[in-house]
Motif scaffolding. Structure first.
Motif, PDB file in Angstrom:
ATOM      1  N   MET A   1       0.916  -1.214  -0.246  1.00 55.63           N
ATOM      2  CA  MET A   1      -0.148  -0.084   0.101  1.00 55.63           C
ATOM      3  C   MET A   1       0.841   1.126  -0.043  1.00 55.63           C
ATOM      4  N   PRO A   2       0.742   1.929  -0.999  1.00 55.20           N
ATOM      5  CA  PRO A   2       1.554   3.345  -1.028  1.00 55.20           C
ATOM      6  C   PRO A   2       1.238   4.305   0.270  1.00 55.20           C
ATOM      7  N   ILE A   3       2.185   4.770   0.853  1.00 52.42           N
ATOM      8  CA  ILE A   3       2.010   5.648   2.003  1.00 52.42           C
ATOM      9  C   ILE A   3       2.599   6.950   1.616  1.00 52.42           C
ATOM     10  N   VAL A   4       2.006   7.995   1.974  1.00 58.53           N
ATOM     11  CA  VAL A   4       2.525   9.652   1.645  1.00 58.53           C
ATOM     12  C   VAL A   4       3.073   9.979   3.037  1.00 58.53           C
ATOM     13  N   THR A   5       4.028  10.281   3.063  1.00 65.12           N
ATOM     14  CA  THR A   5       4.870  10.740   4.658  1.00 65.12           C
ATOM     15  C   THR A   5       6.278  11.238   4.369  1.00 65.12           C
ATOM     16  N   LYS A   6       6.551  12.298   5.087  1.00 59.62           N
ATOM     17  CA  LYS A   6       7.861  12.955   5.086  1.00 59.62           C
ATOM     18  C   LYS A   6       8.934  11.896   5.626  1.00 59.62           C
ATOM     19  N   ALA A   7       8.533  10.916   6.300  1.00 57.72           N
ATOM     20  CA  ALA A   7       9.479   9.929   6.865  1.00 57.72           C
ATOM     21  C   ALA A   7       9.872   8.761   6.167  1.00 57.72           C
ATOM     22  N   ASN A   8       9.377   8.661   4.780  1.00 55.36           N
ATOM     23  CA  ASN A   8       9.843   7.539   4.006  1.00 55.36           C
ATOM     24  C   ASN A   8      11.063   7.957   2.928  1.00 55.36           C
ATOM     25  N   ASP A   9      11.434   9.268   2.982  1.00 51.96           N
ATOM     26  CA  ASP A   9      12.681   9.611   2.049  1.00 51.96           C
ATOM     27  C   ASP A   9      12.232   9.279   0.681  1.00 51.96           C
ATOM     28  N   LEU A  10      11.367   8.893   0.266  1.00 52.42           N
ATOM     29  CA  LEU A  10      11.130   8.431  -1.333  1.00 52.42           C
ATOM     30  C   LEU A  10      10.925   9.713  -2.007  1.00 52.42           C
ATOM     31  N   LEU A  11      11.060   9.739  -3.179  1.00 57.98           N
ATOM     32  CA  LEU A  11      10.805  10.881  -4.516  1.00 57.98           C
ATOM     33  C   LEU A  11       9.454  10.547  -4.873  1.00 57.98           C
ATOM     34  N   ALA A  12       8.733  11.597  -5.270  1.00 60.96           N
ATOM     35  CA  ALA A  12       7.411  11.331  -5.811  1.00 60.96           C
ATOM     36  C   ALA A  12       7.276  12.003  -7.352  1.00 60.96           C
ATOM     37  N   GLU A  13       6.850  11.226  -8.224  1.00 67.32           N
ATOM     38  CA  GLU A  13       6.714  11.749  -9.431  1.00 67.32           C
ATOM     39  C   GLU A  13       5.083  11.993  -9.599  1.00 67.32           C
ATOM     40  N   PHE A  14       4.783  13.145 -10.046  1.00 69.69           N
ATOM     41  CA  PHE A  14       3.419  13.681 -10.285  1.00 69.69           C
ATOM     42  C   PHE A  14       3.466  13.774 -11.822  1.00 69.69           C
ATOM     43  N   ALA A  15       2.293  13.081 -12.298  1.00 71.70           N
ATOM     44  CA  ALA A  15       1.845  13.242 -13.811  1.00 71.70           C
ATOM     45  C   ALA A  15       0.485  13.554 -13.776  1.00 71.70           C
ATOM     46  N   ILE A  16       0.199  14.878 -14.458  1.00 70.33           N
ATOM     47  CA  ILE A  16      -1.140  15.405 -14.385  1.00 70.33           C
ATOM     48  C   ILE A  16      -1.569  15.349 -15.774  1.00 70.33           C
ATOM     49  N   PHE A  17      -2.621  14.838 -16.114  1.00 70.81           N
ATOM     50  CA  PHE A  17      -3.111  14.838 -17.420  1.00 70.81           C
ATOM     51  C   PHE A  17      -4.584  15.416 -17.527  1.00 70.81           C
ATOM     52  N   PRO A  18      -4.716  16.472 -18.302  1.00 72.62           N
ATOM     53  CA  PRO A  18      -5.977  16.834 -18.503  1.00 72.62           C
ATOM     54  C   PRO A  18      -6.664  15.984 -19.435  1.00 72.62           C
TER      55      PRO A  18
END
Length: 203
Positions: A1-18
């Motif tokens: 399960m993906p977790i969004v948190t400052k603690a995991n040190d992962l980088l995030a790729e946002f791709a936004i499609f209209p």
């Protein structure tokens, strides 16, 4: 399960499609297919696809272990080029919160998307963004919020998790960060939208 948190040190790729509303479902399927290909790449940590209630946007949120793994991946090839950047989380409210992403999760996601007018504006914008998050903290219906900044200096995106449309709308009708908003808009163009999003896929 993906977790969004400052603690995991992962980088995030946002791709936004209209997208047009009648094409949103098919675009979701194609973005899922692309993520299912990406997940076999070294350094891939998780992938999530969200769609907006108004039918006008599909967003993918992919977490990577490091920059080299992200750079080594190929861009989307069979879909119109999205607005895509690599981000890190620079602030969260509550500070130590974890947002667990899954289809049919409780609550809804709001993205506050800001495009800097000049990349050198981002440091000051982040200062204001931190203050705005503190003002929003504790609002009725806010479960958590995670602020992201792009490494290229051009974007800041807030990843807000709300209990309901009604609670979000009540906050949006009387924004606690209004005293700061004028200066923020002088630094960045705002794609802050009242539409909320649902998670439709994770891996």
């Amino acid at each position: 399960m993906p977790i969004v948190t400052k603690a995991n040190d992962l980088l995030a790729e946002f791709a936004i499609f209209p997208v047009e509303p009648d094409l949103q479902v098919s675009l979701v399927e194609r973005v899922i297919q692309n993520i299912n290909t990406l997940k076999h790449q070294p350094g891939f940590a998780s992938g999530t696809v969200l769609h907006s209630h108004d039918g006008l946007r599909v967003t993918s949120y992919v977490q990577w272990i490091d920059l080299a793994s992200y750079v080594a991946t190929q861009p989307f090839t069979d879909i119109a080029a999205p607005d895509i950047h690599l981000f890190e989380i620079f602030a969260a409210e509550p500070e130590s919160t974890e947002l667990q992403l899954s289809p049919n999760m409780s609550g809804l996601i709001n993205f506050g998307i800001f495009k800097m007018k000049h990349p050198e504006n981002q440091p000051r914008f982040i200062e204001l963004f931190r203050q705005a998050l503190e003002m929003v903290s504790g609002q009725a219906g806010l479960i958590s919020t995670h602020a992201h900044r792009s490494f290229d200096g051009w974007r800041c995106i807030n990843f807000g998790h709300w209990e309901s449309v009604e609670k979000f709308t009540a906050m949006d009708s009387n924004r606690p960060f209004s005293p700061l908003f004028g200066e923020m808009l002088a630094l960045a163009d705002n794609e802050y939208q009242k539409t909320l999003h649902e998670v439709v896929f994770t891996t």
